[in-house]
Design an enzyme around this catalytic site. Structure first.
Site, PDB file in Angstrom:
ATOM      1  N   ASP A  11       0.502  -1.126   0.188  1.00  0.00           N
ATOM      2  CA  ASP A  11       0.087   0.204  -0.190  1.00  0.00           C
ATOM      3  C   ASP A  11       0.358   0.563   0.189  1.00  0.00           C
ATOM      4  O   ASP A  11       2.393   1.240   0.436  1.00  0.00           O
ATOM      5  CB  ASP A  11      -0.390   0.161   1.514  1.00  0.00           C
ATOM      6  CG  ASP A  11      -1.349   0.770   1.330  1.00  0.00           C
ATOM      7  OD1 ASP A  11      -2.222   1.412   0.408  1.00  0.00           O
ATOM      8  OD2 ASP A  11      -1.650   1.995   2.335  1.00  0.00           O
ATOM      9  N   SER A  12       0.431   2.135   0.011  1.00  0.00           N
ATOM     10  CA  SER A  12       0.859   3.637   0.024  1.00  0.00           C
ATOM     11  C   SER A  12       1.694   3.839   1.069  1.00  0.00           C
ATOM     12  O   SER A  12       2.019   5.078   1.643  1.00  0.00           O
ATOM     13  CB  SER A  12       0.777   4.454  -0.880  1.00  0.00           C
ATOM     14  OG  SER A  12      -1.393   4.574   0.352  1.00  0.00           O
ATOM     15  N   TYR A  43      -0.874   7.915  -2.375  1.00  0.00           N
ATOM     16  CA  TYR A  43      -1.034   8.265  -3.907  1.00  0.00           C
ATOM     17  C   TYR A  43      -2.067   8.390  -4.733  1.00  0.00           C
ATOM     18  O   TYR A  43      -2.346   8.703  -5.648  1.00  0.00           O
ATOM     19  CB  TYR A  43      -1.147   6.496  -4.387  1.00  0.00           C
ATOM     20  CG  TYR A  43       0.463   5.755  -4.338  1.00  0.00           C
ATOM     21  CD1 TYR A  43       1.863   5.995  -3.258  1.00  0.00           C
ATOM     22  CD2 TYR A  43       0.296   3.690  -3.782  1.00  0.00           C
ATOM     23  CE1 TYR A  43       2.866   5.423  -3.096  1.00  0.00           C
ATOM     24  CE2 TYR A  43       1.507   3.766  -4.387  1.00  0.00           C
ATOM     25  CZ  TYR A  43       2.581   4.008  -3.679  1.00  0.00           C
ATOM     26  OH  TYR A  43       3.893   3.054  -3.533  1.00  0.00           O
ATOM     27  N   GLY A  44      -3.022   8.384  -4.214  1.00  0.00           N
ATOM     28  CA  GLY A  44      -4.082   9.403  -4.276  1.00  0.00           C
ATOM     29  C   GLY A  44      -4.651  10.380  -4.751  1.00  0.00           C
ATOM     30  O   GLY A  44      -5.701  10.414  -6.063  1.00  0.00           O
ATOM     31  N   CYS A  74      -4.206  -1.689  -1.851  1.00  0.00           N
ATOM     32  CA  CYS A  74      -4.692  -0.152  -1.883  1.00  0.00           C
ATOM     33  C   CYS A  74      -5.553   0.111  -3.200  1.00  0.00           C
ATOM     34  O   CYS A  74      -5.380  -0.089  -4.206  1.00  0.00           O
ATOM     35  CB  CYS A  74      -2.867   0.571  -2.345  1.00  0.00           C
ATOM     36  SG  CYS A  74      -3.200   2.147  -2.903  1.00  0.00           S
ATOM     37  N   THR A  76      -6.259   3.057  -4.336  1.00  0.00           N
ATOM     38  CA  THR A  76      -6.044   3.790  -5.849  1.00  0.00           C
ATOM     39  C   THR A  76      -5.458   3.441  -6.402  1.00  0.00           C
ATOM     40  O   THR A  76      -5.130   3.314  -8.083  1.00  0.00           O
ATOM     41  CB  THR A  76      -5.282   5.066  -4.891  1.00  0.00           C
ATOM     42  OG1 THR A  76      -6.052   5.856  -4.078  1.00  0.00           O
ATOM     43  CG2 THR A  76      -5.027   6.144  -6.398  1.00  0.00           C
ATOM     44  N   GLU A 152      -3.496   8.669   8.630  1.00  0.00           N
ATOM     45  CA  GLU A 152      -1.528   8.834   8.434  1.00  0.00           C
ATOM     46  C   GLU A 152      -1.120   8.922  10.183  1.00  0.00           C
ATOM     47  O   GLU A 152      -0.170   9.037  11.191  1.00  0.00           O
ATOM     48  CB  GLU A 152      -1.255   9.000   7.686  1.00  0.00           C
ATOM     49  CG  GLU A 152      -1.664   8.270   6.338  1.00  0.00           C
ATOM     50  CD  GLU A 152      -0.095   7.293   6.620  1.00  0.00           C
ATOM     51  OE1 GLU A 152       1.038   7.081   6.616  1.00  0.00           O
ATOM     52  OE2 GLU A 152      -1.147   5.718   5.826  1.00  0.00           O
ATOM     53  N   CYS A 186     -11.015   3.217   0.120  1.00  0.00           N
ATOM     54  CA  CYS A 186      -9.551   3.488   0.245  1.00  0.00           C
ATOM     55  C   CYS A 186      -9.690   2.403   1.607  1.00  0.00           C
ATOM     56  O   CYS A 186     -10.534   2.431   2.321  1.00  0.00           O
ATOM     57  CB  CYS A 186      -9.182   5.293   0.401  1.00  0.00           C
ATOM     58  SG  CYS A 186      -7.661   4.569   1.288  1.00  0.00           S
ATOM     59  N   THR A 187      -7.642   2.162   1.566  1.00  0.00           N
ATOM     60  CA  THR A 187      -8.018   1.341   2.678  1.00  0.00           C
ATOM     61  C   THR A 187      -7.628   1.352   3.954  1.00  0.00           C
ATOM     62  O   THR A 187      -7.898   0.793   4.791  1.00  0.00           O
ATOM     63  CB  THR A 187      -6.619   0.091   1.820  1.00  0.00           C
ATOM     64  OG1 THR A 187      -5.799   0.261   1.674  1.00  0.00           O
ATOM     65  CG2 THR A 187      -6.959  -1.174   1.047  1.00  0.00           C
TER      66      THR A 187
HETATM   67  N1  DGL Z   1      -4.396   3.375   1.453  1.00  0.00           N
HETATM   68  C1  DGL Z   1      -4.670   4.173   0.101  1.00  0.00           C
HETATM   69  C2  DGL Z   1      -5.991   3.457  -0.931  1.00  0.00           C
HETATM   70  O1  DGL Z   1      -6.132   2.978  -0.876  1.00  0.00           O
HETATM   71  C3  DGL Z   1      -4.458   5.168   0.676  1.00  0.00           C
HETATM   72  C4  DGL Z   1      -3.994   6.409  -0.772  1.00  0.00           C
HETATM   73  C5  DGL Z   1      -3.291   7.215  -0.892  1.00  0.00           C
HETATM   74  O2  DGL Z   1      -2.288   7.153  -0.826  1.00  0.00           O
HETATM   75  O3  DGL Z   1      -3.734   8.630  -0.957  1.00  0.00           O
HETATM   76  O4  DGL Z   1      -6.132   4.476  -2.130  1.00  0.00           O
END
Ligand code: DGL
Length: 272
Positions: A11-12, A43-44, A74, A76, A152, A186-187
């Site tokens: 994941d990010s 990432y999103g 993730c 995204t 976060e 989003c996770t």
């Molecule tokens: N957990 C990521 C998702 O499910 C987080 C997104 C992000 O990093 O912006 O989209």
């Protein structure tokens, strides 16, 4: 024969741990290698090209760890970069399709909401898949850009007025639409489940993509002889691309178990 290789999850940042938590519940004997790209989260809000490059690097990192399958934990990556997994030497799982199937099964009034990062919502992937399965569905989606930084930062308590007001403001469109089912696209968002339920009320079913995906992975390993044997000492190893200390603190809360400092290692993903 038992396959003791680990399941690779990425994941990010911290959000994918909500998927790991469900995996551990479902598959307690499995070893897990997790990569959280904490140095490059979020990432999103990034472009498709960047998300795809990061996803490909994350997948390559896990392949180097000899994993038996990879989960893009993730929303995204699953929405805009799942095709980066084409050609991987191991099976790949994303978190969109399983959540969509669970939502379609759960809805009674056929009004389904989706919340996610802006990249996820703009991709329209959940919506497209819902309408494929349930053409008469009314779908309302909205991006909730501040949810990832909140999580976060460790701000997710349903008693925190800042959290509740932020949730209320972002969820206005799905409240107005009268959805009875909401996909947490989003996770990171399952961490905010209590706050989201407090705002929406108990009548709205929240779909945690991690629960649906972990069940799909279990079924796959079962059917393909890929399960690890009985293992009382399953190893969960975490790699991050920024400071391990801050990760460990919030990660322990998300997973509901302490993470030993020897189990978290910092890596420089761009040099791999
Ligand atoms: N957990 C990521 C998702 O499910 C987080 C997104 C992000 O990093 O912006 O989209």
């Amino acid at each position: 024969m038992a396959d003791s290789r680990a399941i690779g999850v990425f994941d990010s940042g911290l959000g994918g741990l909500t998927v790991v938590k469900e995996l551990i519940k479902c598959l307690p004997d499995e070893n897990i290698v997790y990569f959280g790209d904490t140095g490059r989260v979020p990432y999103g809000t990034r472009s498709r090209e960047i998300i795809r490059r990061y996803a490909a690097e994350d997948e390559a990192f896990l392949i180097k760890h000899d994993v038996k399958l990879i989960i893009a934990a993730c929303g995204t990556v699953s929405s805009v970069a799942a095709d980066t997994a084409k050609g991987l030497p191991v099976p790949f799982f994303e978190v969109v399709s399983h959540a969509v199937r669970a939502a379609v099964a759960a809805t009674k009034n056929k009004k389904i909401g989706i919340i996610g990062t802006s990249a996820t919502v703009n991709s329209g992937e959940h919506k497209r898949q819902i309408l494929n399965l349930l053409p008469e569905a009314q779908v309302t989606d909205c991006s909730c850009s501040m949810f990832v930084p909140l999580v976060e930062e460790g701000w997710y308590s349903a008693d925190d007025i800042v959290v509740l007001e932020t949730v209320r403001r972002y969820l206005e469109p799905v409240i107005k639409a009268g959805v009875d089912t909401l996909i947490l696209g989003c996770t990171h968002y399952p961490v905010l489940s209590s706050a989201i339920s407090k705002v929406l009320g108990d009548g709205v079913t929240l779909i945690n993509a991690g629960t649906a995906t972990a069940a799909a992975v279990k079924q796959f390993l079962n059917e393909n002889g890929g399960l690890n044997g009985e293992n009382n000492n399953a190893q969960h190893i975490f790699y991050v691309s920024d400071k391990p200390d801050s990760f460990r603190h919030t990660a322990s809360i998300l997973l509901g178990e302490d993470i030993d400092e020897t189990k978290v290692e910092r890596v420089d993903i761009s040099s791999l």
